[in-house]
Design an enzyme around this catalytic site. Structure first.
Site, mmCIF file in Angstrom:
data_model
loop_
_atom_site.group_PDB
_atom_site.id
_atom_site.type_symbol
_atom_site.label_atom_id
_atom_site.label_comp_id
_atom_site.label_asym_id
_atom_site.label_seq_id
_atom_site.Cartn_x
_atom_site.Cartn_y
_atom_site.Cartn_z
ATOM 1 N N LYS A 174 0.855 -1.196 0.000
ATOM 2 C CA LYS A 174 0.000 0.000 0.000
ATOM 3 C C LYS A 174 0.881 1.232 0.000
ATOM 4 C CE LYS A 174 -2.912 2.238 3.483
ATOM 5 N NZ LYS A 174 -3.964 1.987 4.465
HETATM 6 C C1 R5P Z 1 -1.782 4.849 8.142
HETATM 7 O O1 R5P Z 1 -0.741 4.488 8.595
HETATM 8 C C2 R5P Z 1 -2.881 3.924 8.024
HETATM 9 O O2 R5P Z 1 -2.425 2.665 7.618
HETATM 10 C C3 R5P Z 1 -4.038 4.330 7.145
HETATM 11 O O3 R5P Z 1 -4.833 3.208 7.035
HETATM 12 C C4 R5P Z 1 -3.641 4.791 5.769
HETATM 13 O O4 R5P Z 1 -2.913 5.960 5.815
HETATM 14 C C5 R5P Z 1 -4.836 4.896 4.799
HETATM 15 O O5 R5P Z 1 -5.728 5.786 5.177
HETATM 16 P P1 R5P Z 1 -5.935 7.169 4.438
HETATM 17 O O6 R5P Z 1 -6.671 6.850 3.168
HETATM 18 O O7 R5P Z 1 -6.765 7.942 5.403
HETATM 19 O O8 R5P Z 1 -4.596 7.770 4.163
#
Ligand code: R5P
Length: 270
Positions: A174
């Site tokens: 991710k």
């Molecule tokens: C951050 O460390 C987390 O894993 C969040 O799940 C990630 O940043 C994704 O969330 P967002 O779309 O709010 O950035």
């Protein structure tokens, strides 16, 4: 890749489109009660059916998600942490044993890596150990490329971080969207999902989703741009239309508005 691991990954990345809409709600593990996530149970109940996977922490999963209601929603469990916004964020360890993750019936485990940060070495070794455990029990590992405050979110940095994650054995990665995102996708040999990042106006978040998908992302693992939207229920459906149906951002935003106004009418009738 072994059968169990492939089977679990296929619950998340849907074989019919090769894509996924993951709903990230793990922010509290270092941010506490983030805006939009103050009451995770109330937020999640109507959204679960639209998420190809939910990414919570162990605590929120156990306390706020009904196991029967989530029977059809694969869980990608956040298993790293140990710090907060008041400390050095990269100072992370593993926070959940693989045994407990299996007891929670997860389809994947998720861990952050901090390439270039103070605890780069430790977080990369954490990932490698987690991959060993994942391989032992057939649980896929999602590596999240966390970006330190001083680091540029550009293709040079993100392709370095994503490639290292894949080289160490992450089954999917991710990362954030950036200019020349194709390069990040092209040089990462495992599926890549996009994190949404800070809340944007809904049309811009849908454009971002479209750009990531059309440049090769296998989907999104989106948090704030869904749960901080004026209508999270409408937003997740609009994001799904882009990810799974290739809907253009303008059309997806029209869908967002029409679901949102339908919801408002329903509420008005009550
Ligand atoms: C951050 O460390 C987390 O894993 C969040 O799940 C990630 O940043 C994704 O969330 P967002 O779309 O709010 O950035």
């Amino acid at each position: 890749m072994q059968w169990g691991l492939r089977n679990r990954l296929s619950r998340i990345i849907k074989p019919d489109t090769g894509r996924t809409v993951m709903l990230a709600v793990d922010h509290g593990y270092f941010l506490g009660p983030t805006t939009g996530l103050e009451d995770p149970g109330a937020l999640l109940s109507p959204l679960l059916q639209y998420a190809d996977a939910l990414m919570p922490t162990r605590g929120v999963l156990r306390a706020c998600v009904d196991p029967a209601e989530a029977a059809g929603t694969p869980i990608a469990l956040r298993v790293s942490g140990g710090n907060s916004i008041l400390g050095e964020l990269s100072d992370e360890g593993l926070t959940v044993s693989m045994e407990d993750a299996i007891r929670l019936n997860v389809s994947a485990v998720a861990i952050s890596i901090y390439v270039g940060a103070a605890n780069q070495h430790r977080t990369l070794i954490n990932l490698s150990r987690l991959v060993d455990e994942g391989e032992r029990y057939g649980i896929p590992v999602l590596a999240v490329t966390a970006v330190g405050k001083d680091m540029a979110r550009d293709a040079r940095y993100l392709s370095l971080a994503c490639r290292i994650a894949a080289e160490l054995g992450a089954h999917f990665v991710k990362t954030y969207y950036c200019e020349d995102f194709e390069r990040v996708v092209r040089t990462c040999p495992v599926p890549l999902v996009m994190a949404g990042g800070k809340k944007l106006p809904e049309p811009e978040a849908l454009q971002l989703t479209y750009d990531a998908i059309s440049r090769g992302a296998a989907g999104v693992d989106m948090g704030r741009n869904i749960f901080q939207a004026e209508s999270p229920l409408a937003m997740i459906q609009a994001v799904r239309a882009v990810v799974h149906k290739g809907e253009k951002p303008k059309k997806a935003y029209e869908l967002y508005l029409s679901i949102k106004s339908g919801q408002a009418k329903k509420k008005g009738k009550k």
